[in-house]
Design a protein around this motif. Sequence first.
Motif, PDB file in Angstrom:
ATOM      1  N   ILE A 120       3.156  10.246   6.997  1.00  0.00           N
ATOM      2  CA  ILE A 120       3.195  10.301   8.272  1.00  0.00           C
ATOM      3  C   ILE A 120       2.738   8.916   8.859  1.00  0.00           C
ATOM      4  O   ILE A 120       2.183   8.096   8.220  1.00  0.00           O
ATOM      5  CB  ILE A 120       2.261  11.337   8.828  1.00  0.00           C
ATOM      6  CG1 ILE A 120       0.761  10.967   8.423  1.00  0.00           C
ATOM      7  CG2 ILE A 120       2.860  12.667   8.643  1.00  0.00           C
ATOM      8  CD1 ILE A 120      -0.275  11.998   9.161  1.00  0.00           C
ATOM      9  N   ASN A 121       2.997   8.638  10.057  1.00  0.00           N
ATOM     10  CA  ASN A 121       2.672   7.366  10.824  1.00  0.00           C
ATOM     11  C   ASN A 121       2.430   7.528  12.297  1.00  0.00           C
ATOM     12  O   ASN A 121       3.214   7.897  13.127  1.00  0.00           O
ATOM     13  CB  ASN A 121       3.902   6.501  10.598  1.00  0.00           C
ATOM     14  CG  ASN A 121       3.691   4.931  11.397  1.00  0.00           C
ATOM     15  OD1 ASN A 121       4.699   4.724  11.906  1.00  0.00           O
ATOM     16  ND2 ASN A 121       2.749   4.548  11.314  1.00  0.00           N
ATOM     17  N   SER A 122       0.952   7.422  12.441  1.00  0.00           N
ATOM     18  CA  SER A 122       0.566   7.538  13.918  1.00  0.00           C
ATOM     19  C   SER A 122      -0.315   6.586  14.175  1.00  0.00           C
ATOM     20  O   SER A 122      -1.490   6.542  13.369  1.00  0.00           O
ATOM     21  CB  SER A 122       0.297   8.933  14.331  1.00  0.00           C
ATOM     22  OG  SER A 122      -0.346   9.157  15.372  1.00  0.00           O
TER      23      SER A 122
ATOM     24  N   MET B  82       3.634  -1.340  19.178  1.00  0.00           N
ATOM     25  CA  MET B  82       4.062  -2.369  20.087  1.00  0.00           C
ATOM     26  C   MET B  82       5.645  -2.171  20.493  1.00  0.00           C
ATOM     27  O   MET B  82       6.292  -2.964  20.258  1.00  0.00           O
ATOM     28  CB  MET B  82       3.951  -3.459  19.049  1.00  0.00           C
ATOM     29  CG  MET B  82       4.379  -3.413  17.690  1.00  0.00           C
ATOM     30  SD  MET B  82       4.067  -4.736  16.610  1.00  0.00           S
ATOM     31  CE  MET B  82       2.947  -6.159  17.317  1.00  0.00           C
ATOM     32  N   TYR B  83       5.993  -0.888  20.628  1.00  0.00           N
ATOM     33  CA  TYR B  83       7.226  -0.550  20.928  1.00  0.00           C
ATOM     34  C   TYR B  83       7.340   0.278  22.158  1.00  0.00           C
ATOM     35  O   TYR B  83       6.516   1.258  22.391  1.00  0.00           O
ATOM     36  CB  TYR B  83       7.948   0.260  19.594  1.00  0.00           C
ATOM     37  CG  TYR B  83       7.626  -0.647  18.364  1.00  0.00           C
ATOM     38  CD1 TYR B  83       8.320  -1.635  18.194  1.00  0.00           C
ATOM     39  CD2 TYR B  83       6.665  -0.324  17.614  1.00  0.00           C
ATOM     40  CE1 TYR B  83       7.964  -2.364  17.081  1.00  0.00           C
ATOM     41  CE2 TYR B  83       6.517  -0.632  16.580  1.00  0.00           C
ATOM     42  CZ  TYR B  83       7.081  -1.982  16.128  1.00  0.00           C
ATOM     43  OH  TYR B  83       6.891  -2.544  14.834  1.00  0.00           O
ATOM     44  N   ALA B  84       8.689   0.284  22.764  1.00  0.00           N
ATOM     45  CA  ALA B  84       9.091   1.272  23.709  1.00  0.00           C
ATOM     46  C   ALA B  84      10.192   1.836  23.212  1.00  0.00           C
ATOM     47  O   ALA B  84      11.367   1.139  23.000  1.00  0.00           O
ATOM     48  CB  ALA B  84       9.047   0.781  25.200  1.00  0.00           C
TER      49      ALA B  84
ATOM     50  N   SER C  57      -1.067   8.751   4.916  1.00  0.00           N
ATOM     51  CA  SER C  57      -1.172   8.320   6.193  1.00  0.00           C
ATOM     52  C   SER C  57      -1.006   6.864   6.674  1.00  0.00           C
ATOM     53  O   SER C  57      -1.997   6.015   6.360  1.00  0.00           O
ATOM     54  CB  SER C  57      -2.665   8.847   6.679  1.00  0.00           C
ATOM     55  OG  SER C  57      -2.449   8.774   8.111  1.00  0.00           O
ATOM     56  N   ASP C  58       0.105   6.404   7.212  1.00  0.00           N
ATOM     57  CA  ASP C  58       0.451   4.996   7.604  1.00  0.00           C
ATOM     58  C   ASP C  58      -0.507   4.744   8.862  1.00  0.00           C
ATOM     59  O   ASP C  58       0.324   5.322  10.148  1.00  0.00           O
ATOM     60  CB  ASP C  58       1.729   4.634   7.744  1.00  0.00           C
ATOM     61  CG  ASP C  58       2.326   3.367   7.909  1.00  0.00           C
ATOM     62  OD1 ASP C  58       1.350   2.660   8.387  1.00  0.00           O
ATOM     63  OD2 ASP C  58       3.369   3.011   7.649  1.00  0.00           O
ATOM     64  N   GLU C  59      -1.460   4.192   8.889  1.00  0.00           N
ATOM     65  CA  GLU C  59      -2.210   3.980   9.904  1.00  0.00           C
ATOM     66  C   GLU C  59      -2.246   2.366  10.421  1.00  0.00           C
ATOM     67  O   GLU C  59      -3.358   1.753  11.152  1.00  0.00           O
ATOM     68  CB  GLU C  59      -3.616   4.554   9.878  1.00  0.00           C
ATOM     69  CG  GLU C  59      -3.542   6.001   9.582  1.00  0.00           C
ATOM     70  CD  GLU C  59      -4.862   6.653   9.458  1.00  0.00           C
ATOM     71  OE1 GLU C  59      -5.909   6.081   9.915  1.00  0.00           O
ATOM     72  OE2 GLU C  59      -4.921   7.592   8.846  1.00  0.00           O
TER      73      GLU C  59
ATOM     74  N   GLY D  72       0.801  -1.239   0.240  1.00  0.00           N
ATOM     75  CA  GLY D  72      -0.007  -0.148  -0.073  1.00  0.00           C
ATOM     76  C   GLY D  72       0.924   1.169  -0.137  1.00  0.00           C
ATOM     77  O   GLY D  72       0.610   2.333  -0.703  1.00  0.00           O
ATOM     78  N   LEU D  73       1.804   1.316   0.742  1.00  0.00           N
ATOM     79  CA  LEU D  73       2.826   2.482   0.848  1.00  0.00           C
ATOM     80  C   LEU D  73       3.532   2.553  -0.520  1.00  0.00           C
ATOM     81  O   LEU D  73       3.464   3.740  -1.019  1.00  0.00           O
ATOM     82  CB  LEU D  73       4.022   2.183   1.890  1.00  0.00           C
ATOM     83  CG  LEU D  73       3.723   2.200   3.245  1.00  0.00           C
ATOM     84  CD1 LEU D  73       4.736   1.749   4.309  1.00  0.00           C
ATOM     85  CD2 LEU D  73       3.232   3.696   3.802  1.00  0.00           C
ATOM     86  N   PHE D  74       3.793   1.431  -1.083  1.00  0.00           N
ATOM     87  CA  PHE D  74       4.543   1.605  -2.644  1.00  0.00           C
ATOM     88  C   PHE D  74       3.375   2.145  -3.624  1.00  0.00           C
ATOM     89  O   PHE D  74       3.618   2.992  -4.390  1.00  0.00           O
ATOM     90  CB  PHE D  74       4.867   0.290  -2.758  1.00  0.00           C
ATOM     91  CG  PHE D  74       5.369   0.152  -4.398  1.00  0.00           C
ATOM     92  CD1 PHE D  74       6.636   0.639  -4.902  1.00  0.00           C
ATOM     93  CD2 PHE D  74       4.457  -0.411  -5.322  1.00  0.00           C
ATOM     94  CE1 PHE D  74       6.940   0.641  -6.227  1.00  0.00           C
ATOM     95  CE2 PHE D  74       5.004  -0.502  -6.649  1.00  0.00           C
ATOM     96  CZ  PHE D  74       6.037   0.083  -7.070  1.00  0.00           C
TER      97      PHE D  74
HETATM   98  N1  PMP Z   1       4.141   0.587   8.515  1.00  0.00           N
HETATM   99  C1  PMP Z   1       4.548   0.613   9.544  1.00  0.00           C
HETATM  100  C2  PMP Z   1       4.899   1.755  10.447  1.00  0.00           C
HETATM  101  C3  PMP Z   1       5.293  -0.691  10.200  1.00  0.00           C
HETATM  102  O1  PMP Z   1       5.636  -0.903  11.257  1.00  0.00           O
HETATM  103  C4  PMP Z   1       5.027  -2.001   9.048  1.00  0.00           C
HETATM  104  C5  PMP Z   1       5.491  -3.363   9.394  1.00  0.00           C
HETATM  105  N2  PMP Z   1       6.263  -3.390  10.545  1.00  0.00           N
HETATM  106  C6  PMP Z   1       4.337  -1.714   8.068  1.00  0.00           C
HETATM  107  C7  PMP Z   1       4.027  -0.594   7.472  1.00  0.00           C
HETATM  108  C8  PMP Z   1       4.001  -2.669   7.110  1.00  0.00           C
HETATM  109  O2  PMP Z   1       3.136  -3.703   7.635  1.00  0.00           O
HETATM  110  P1  PMP Z   1       2.557  -5.021   6.623  1.00  0.00           P
HETATM  111  O3  PMP Z   1       3.053  -4.746   5.246  1.00  0.00           O
HETATM  112  O4  PMP Z   1       2.922  -6.054   7.277  1.00  0.00           O
HETATM  113  O5  PMP Z   1       1.280  -4.492   6.521  1.00  0.00           O
END
Ligand code: PMP
Length: 395
Positions: A170-172, A321-323, A202-204, A104-106
């Motif tokens: 972005i990613n939140s 899932m991180y600290a 927006s990476d959710e 999806g990001l690609f």
């Molecule tokens: N975005 C973030 C911020 C991630 O941490 C990950 C996987 N670690 C992904 C996207 C991609 O996840 P996936 O392709 O498994 O859905």
Amino acid sequence: MKASNRIRTLTGTGDDGWGLFLRARAMKAAGEPVLELTIGEHDIPTDPRILAAMTASARGGHTGYAAVPGIPALRDAVAARLTERTGVPTSRDNVLITPGGQAGLFAAHHAACDEGDRALFIDPYYATYPATIRSVGAVPVPVQAVPEDGFQPQETALAAAAPGAKSLLINSPNNPTGVVYTPETLAGIARVACDHGLWLISDEVYDTQVWQGAHISPRALPGMAGRTLVVGSLSKSHAMTGSRLGWVVGPAEVIAHMITLATHTTYGVPGYIQDAGLHALGLGAEFEAGIAAPFLRRREIILTLLAGQQAVRAVPAQGAMYAMLDIRSTGLSGEEFAGRLLEAEKIAVMPGESFGVAAAGHIRVALTLPDDQFGEAANRLIRFANLCAARDGAD
Ligand code: PMP
């Protein structure tokens, strides 16, 4: 014959920072008892009910080519989820099903950027971002979110980088920091995107793992639905990392082009995986809370262990899932600290530097071991950091 310049330079020229992870894996393969707190993968397999749906679908014959945009029922289910979460009316025409969030990001960057366009992203960042941007011929431009601002991206920094750029990723909730963007941060991001005509990607993928505050999708903000591409996935929310099932949600015209892209790249996602995903979404919010619960428990474990000592400080762990831990009092870089921790304690964590420059002097701890092992690892890690800090202070 030489491979293309583009593919040879995907990860840039430097070390991609994953040396420590590979070293830990090699030690494990050699039989050493390494406690791994590195990658974002659950310590449980996919739920048997989801696997049963997958098997029933495959046995029932859904093993041929599936609809490239996604099966209608799954597109509808994702559309309903996004309508509920963003308040923006969403239909299947707004949804492309992809093999995981990564695809999806690609696809989203392919849709947003032309050759040579500047594509902004926030540092610290998820490891694949720069190469994903390069893979569509665009130029990755990091914008730092720094510890002093609680790793919240600042509008001034974004506005300074935005002129001439095409997109902002972005990613939140955030990987690696565990930070959830505040309403003010998101309002600033939306203003910059509108003022500078940016696509907002927006990476959710961590939207079901929020411990403090609330997840707000920028697609819900005024004027944003027409310029936002939301990337989602069942990997983290449903412990389905290996199934490779995700989506992009955006304006229908752009999704139509992305379906053409999918026809010429992935040719869709296996039908039995999509049926399993549909079943998974139908398990509801309680199921998703159950998948997220162990990370919340382990967050409490490490925060309790951190109380009453000074050497290690936690970045506010609001989600994911991180600290992220600040170990600058040891006088070591994140990379040095992680290297020494692996040697001395056989505990593997990710150096902050592997996520860009803004998280230098930090380490990312994945909350991904069973509680008892996690508690033991966290305890030893904190003790080790305190020893390092005491030694540094004595120098
Ligand atoms: N975005 C973030 C911020 C991630 O941490 C990950 C996987 N670690 C992904 C996207 C991609 O996840 P996936 O392709 O498994 O859905």
